[in-house]
Design a protein around this motif. Structure first.
Motif, PDB file in Angstrom:
ATOM      1  N   ALA A 147       0.831  -1.205   0.000  1.00 43.06           N
ATOM      2  CA  ALA A 147       0.000   0.000   0.000  1.00 43.06           C
ATOM      3  C   ALA A 147       0.865   1.254   0.000  1.00 43.06           C
ATOM      4  N   ARG A 148       1.915   1.258   0.808  1.00 37.83           N
ATOM      5  CA  ARG A 148       2.778   2.432   0.891  1.00 37.83           C
ATOM      6  C   ARG A 148       3.473   2.732  -0.433  1.00 37.83           C
ATOM      7  N   ALA A 149       3.693   1.705  -1.235  1.00 40.36           N
ATOM      8  CA  ALA A 149       4.312   1.907  -2.541  1.00 40.36           C
ATOM      9  C   ALA A 149       3.346   2.558  -3.531  1.00 40.36           C
ATOM     10  N   ILE A 150       2.043   2.494  -3.218  1.00 31.73           N
ATOM     11  CA  ILE A 150       1.020   3.066  -4.099  1.00 31.73           C
ATOM     12  C   ILE A 150       0.713   4.509  -3.716  1.00 31.73           C
ATOM     13  N   ALA A 151       0.521   4.756  -2.424  1.00 34.88           N
ATOM     14  CA  ALA A 151       0.181   6.090  -1.920  1.00 34.88           C
ATOM     15  C   ALA A 151       0.435   6.108  -0.420  1.00 34.88           C
ATOM     16  N   PRO A 152       0.626   7.293   0.175  1.00 31.94           N
ATOM     17  CA  PRO A 152       0.925   7.373   1.603  1.00 31.94           C
ATOM     18  C   PRO A 152      -0.124   6.700   2.480  1.00 31.94           C
ATOM     19  N   VAL A 153       0.357   6.007   3.495  1.00 35.09           N
ATOM     20  CA  VAL A 153      -0.463   5.386   4.532  1.00 35.09           C
ATOM     21  C   VAL A 153      -0.200   6.147   5.823  1.00 35.09           C
ATOM     22  N   VAL A 154      -1.246   6.689   6.455  1.00 41.10           N
ATOM     23  CA  VAL A 154      -1.014   7.469   7.672  1.00 41.10           C
ATOM     24  C   VAL A 154      -1.191   6.640   8.938  1.00 41.10           C
ATOM     25  N   CYS A 155      -1.822   5.469   8.818  1.00 43.30           N
ATOM     26  CA  CYS A 155      -1.958   4.620  10.009  1.00 43.30           C
ATOM     27  C   CYS A 155      -2.206   3.177   9.605  1.00 43.30           C
ATOM     28  N   VAL A 156      -1.851   2.289  10.518  1.00 48.17           N
ATOM     29  CA  VAL A 156      -2.139   0.861  10.391  1.00 48.17           C
ATOM     30  C   VAL A 156      -2.975   0.475  11.600  1.00 48.17           C
TER      31      VAL A 156
END
Length: 290
Positions: free
Chosen positions: A176-185
């Motif tokens: 997911a992070r390679a596609i777009a920013p992730v702000v939380c898990v």
């Protein structure tokens, strides 16, 4: 209202949003089995308003809770929302008549769910949407790319501000992070369930929040001789110790314990501020085999 610095743990960030590290999870506002309306609608509204009054600026909800119940209570209690309040929601699963959580991650499912959350919460954009993977039994291997990509498209359309992921493996987080920013898990994690230890540390280094669901064990509350012993030494409840341990575990951990009672909400907030010693932490670490 400004984000609280007096709540235990102070504040942390979700992307460019600042929130209290002690938040509130609204799932328990629904009826038994997270189905149907609250048993006490007035109490449900009261607990949300008390959360905001205490300085909580992070509320976690979903249109799937109820279903179509919890968001309505959140809106009744808090709309128009304070500027500093971040309301996070979740997509990726529906509810069936038996109370199950069947996955719903086709593009049309995700678009429908985002629009349902927008309508029920009464907003033009969602602060944070978590992409839920796996199923009710836990995480499942598999690509997150198609589902997460749909949320990225909705973000570009201005309907979603920030994106997170839930019930995911470390590999899915990286994808997911390679596609777009992730702000939380948002994964299951607590004193007894420590499989994400390495992921928590990695995310902390990268400035990404980790939000444990079932921080107190979920439908089967945490029980442990070590937990009981530490609680007894502090004249505190085991649940207070469990929440305090999470806050002290890593600065990127955000709490979202849920309750339908104002008194219990206050207990959770106060309990999270319990100061645990190095000896306490070492004893507690034996629970999850760290």
């Amino acid at each position: 209202m400004t984000p609280s610095t007096t709540l235990p743990g102070g504040t942390a960030t979700l992307g460019d949003l600042t929130v209290s590290r002690v938040g509130y999870g609204a799932m328990q506002l629904a009826g038994p089995g997270v189905m149907g309306p609250p048993a006490d609608p007035e109490s449900a509204v009261a607990v949300l308003r008390e959360a905001v009054a205490l300085g909580i600026t992070h509320i976690d909800t979903s249109e799937a809770y109820g279903p179509r119940t919890t968001n309505q209570v959140v809106r009744e209690a808090l709309h128009p929302y304070p500027d500093e309040l971040v309301v996070a929601t979740k997509v990726g699963a529906d509810r069936d008549a038996a109370g199950g959580w069947p996955p719903a991650r086709r593009p049309e499912d995700l678009r429908r769910q985002v629009h349902e959350n927008l309508r029920s919460l009464g907003v033009e954009h969602l602060d944070l949407v978590n992409m839920r993977m796996g199923d009710a039994t836990g995480q499942k291997e598999g690509s997150i790319a198609e589902a997460y990509g749909v949320l990225v498209d909705l973000q570009r359309e201005g309907l979603v501000r920030h994106l997170g992921v839930s019930n995911v493996t470390a590999e899915q987080v990286a994808e997911a992070r390679a596609i777009a920013p992730v702000v939380c898990v948002q994964n299951m994690y607590n004193l007894a369930v420590r499989h994400d230890d390495a992921l928590v540390d990695q995310l902390a280094a990268d400035g990404i929040a980790y939000v444990p669901f079932f921080p107190l064990g979920g439908f089967s509350p945490l029980q442990s001789a070590a937990l009981g012993a530490v609680a007894a030494r502090h004249d505190a409840t085991p649940m207070s110790v469990a929440l305090a341990w999470l806050l002290q575990r890593s600065p990127n951990i955000l709490l979202i314990p849920g309750t339908s009672k104002v008194a219990h909400l206050r207990e959770n907030v106060a309990g999270a501020g319990l100061a645990l010693s190095a000896d306490d932490l070492a004893e507690l670490d034996t629970i999850g085999g760290a």
